[in-house]
Design an enzyme around this catalytic site. Sequence first.
Site, PDB file in Angstrom:
ATOM      1  N   LYS A  19      12.684   6.078  16.578  1.00 25.50           N
ATOM      2  CA  LYS A  19      12.136   6.500  15.287  1.00 25.50           C
ATOM      3  C   LYS A  19      11.469   5.326  14.554  1.00 25.50           C
ATOM      4  CE  LYS A  19      15.010   8.168  11.924  1.00 25.50           C
ATOM      5  NZ  LYS A  19      14.810   7.504  10.618  1.00 25.50           N
ATOM      6  N   GLN A 166      13.508  -2.289   6.255  1.00 17.64           N
ATOM      7  CA  GLN A 166      12.503  -1.580   5.452  1.00 17.64           C
ATOM      8  C   GLN A 166      11.973  -2.497   4.353  1.00 17.64           C
ATOM      9  OE1 GLN A 166      14.218   2.167   4.247  1.00 17.64           O
ATOM     10  NE2 GLN A 166      14.418   2.875   6.358  1.00 17.64           N
ATOM     11  N   ASP A 317      22.934   2.604  11.601  1.00 16.32           N
ATOM     12  CA  ASP A 317      22.713   4.054  11.715  1.00 16.32           C
ATOM     13  C   ASP A 317      23.708   4.716  12.670  1.00 16.32           C
ATOM     14  OD1 ASP A 317      20.614   3.796   9.966  1.00 16.32           O
ATOM     15  OD2 ASP A 317      19.076   3.776  11.521  1.00 16.32           O
ATOM     16  N   LYS A 344      22.123   5.555   2.411  1.00 20.04           N
ATOM     17  CA  LYS A 344      21.366   6.177   3.504  1.00 20.04           C
ATOM     18  C   LYS A 344      21.032   7.625   3.091  1.00 20.04           C
ATOM     19  CE  LYS A 344      21.264   2.544   5.999  1.00 20.04           C
ATOM     20  NZ  LYS A 344      19.996   1.815   6.079  1.00 20.04           N
TER      21      LYS A 344
HETATM   22  C1  S3P Z   1      14.953   1.363   9.437  1.00 18.99           C
HETATM   23  C2  S3P Z   1      15.779   0.456   8.860  1.00 18.99           C
HETATM   24  C3  S3P Z   1      17.167   0.763   8.444  1.00 18.99           C
HETATM   25  C4  S3P Z   1      17.682   2.044   9.094  1.00 18.99           C
HETATM   26  C5  S3P Z   1      16.661   3.144   9.024  1.00 18.99           C
HETATM   27  C6  S3P Z   1      15.386   2.740   9.735  1.00 18.99           C
HETATM   28  C7  S3P Z   1      13.578   0.954   9.807  1.00 18.99           C
HETATM   29  O1  S3P Z   1      17.193   0.942   7.042  1.00 18.99           O
HETATM   30  O2  S3P Z   1      18.885   2.445   8.488  1.00 18.99           O
HETATM   31  O3  S3P Z   1      17.169   4.312   9.628  1.00 18.99           O
HETATM   32  O4  S3P Z   1      12.912   1.674  10.571  1.00 18.99           O
HETATM   33  O5  S3P Z   1      13.142  -0.093   9.319  1.00 18.99           O
HETATM   34  P1  S3P Z   1      17.315  -0.311   6.027  1.00 18.99           P
HETATM   35  O6  S3P Z   1      16.116  -1.136   6.183  1.00 18.99           O
HETATM   36  O7  S3P Z   1      17.390   0.310   4.666  1.00 18.99           O
HETATM   37  O8  S3P Z   1      18.575  -1.003   6.405  1.00 18.99           O
END
Ligand code: S3P
Length: 429
Positions: A19, A166, A317, A344
């Site tokens: 994803k 993120q 996750d 989350k």
């Molecule tokens: C993700 C980063 C994670 C993860 C999310 C996807 C990404 O979140 O939990 O499902 O694709 O960068 P955070 O950056 O908030 O930790």
Amino acid sequence: MEITPAKKLRGEVTVPGDKSISHRSVMFGSIAKGTTEITNFLQGADCLATIGCFQNMGIGIEHTPDKIIVHGRGLHGLSKPSGTLNTGNSGTTTRLISGILSGQSFPAILSGDESLNSRPMARIIEPLNTMGAHITSVHGNNCAPLLIEPGALCGCRWESKVASAQVKSAILLAGLYADSETSVTEPVLSRNHTELMLHGFGARVSSKIKADGRAAASILPCEELYGQKIKIPGDISSAAYFIAAGLIIPGSEILVKNVGINPTRAGLLTVCENMGADITYLNKTSSGGEPAADILVKHSPLKAVTIEGSIIPTLIDEIPIIAVMAAFAEGTTVIKDAAELKVKETNRIDTVTENLKAMGADVIPTEDGMIIHGGSMLRGARINSYLDHRIAMAFAVAGLAAEGVTVIEKSQCADISYPAFFETLDSLK
Ligand code: S3P
């Protein structure tokens, strides 16, 4: 969805594309010059929301039977969207696009569903506004909807309080448009797909672990990114449900094919090994800096572990399914340093512990994780997914290993990251 106990699970599964990598491939392809061809793209609701946002900003995106083709228009080629950009349930879409929008020449509004619009956005608003963007939370609560008005961006050195890919990615993407180098330091290393893929697209990105254990990534301003061919590995976060099911259901043996095992994502595998799991890696490959392997799991008696510190971002996750495994493991599992679970798709400390308790597990929520006294049989129960895809899938696995019937409410939310999840699980019975 009704889940009845499984005698054993046996067979092969191929999980859908990762994803995080799927989102990034469309985003970076859209702001690159030329065509980006993506194979094994995840056709889940979150990644389709990302496609919708870029189509709304004038990017041509074709779906062929085996590929997604993105006709990128360069760093400054996006056009003003008509209406609000709908980011659905997806934090990755919202936060990463905010970084890209900060460098455009038009304003835009990002908004998602109820869950998305209650998740914290100050973590990206503050750094992006420090760089010169003008982002406001429309309702003044530091959540989406976000109005993003671009500005002339300056490079910055940002110290993030949370280890979040993120946040890191939003800042690095804005850094493409800045006047000088931009760097982000995080308390421990989060997933590094942005750094790896932006490098592949031609950006000048570097990263290091500092002497004190913190992680830093930096990027230089960029003239242009260039379209790429991207092969997306299977999502370890989706593979996790089959790995766990294979381990906890007696008599099981499952081969999960082509799973991404980037070390910044693979904490689950370390935890499984520490719990005593019988796991074998076959056919190791690598594409675009992302390693992958087939993973063979055999039912194993599991023992409790403590999960804390720098491994947490590499399995954040997977904590719902790890908690399910812990309920079947002998001894007391402690999960700490995981306060991010609260922000989350749901507050996963609450939704995991509430549903495990409903199945009769001995579990105590804590401020930054949970304590699970494992080893006694779970019983079927009515599970509230609260529309959180990872809760629905983790408790489907718990239901297969429990006594009696389990009902997963609103199980359709698995579509967010794994539309064929329940059919695939069924195929192993
Ligand atoms: C993700 C980063 C994670 C993860 C999310 C996807 C990404 O979140 O939990 O499902 O694709 O960068 P955070 O950056 O908030 O930790």
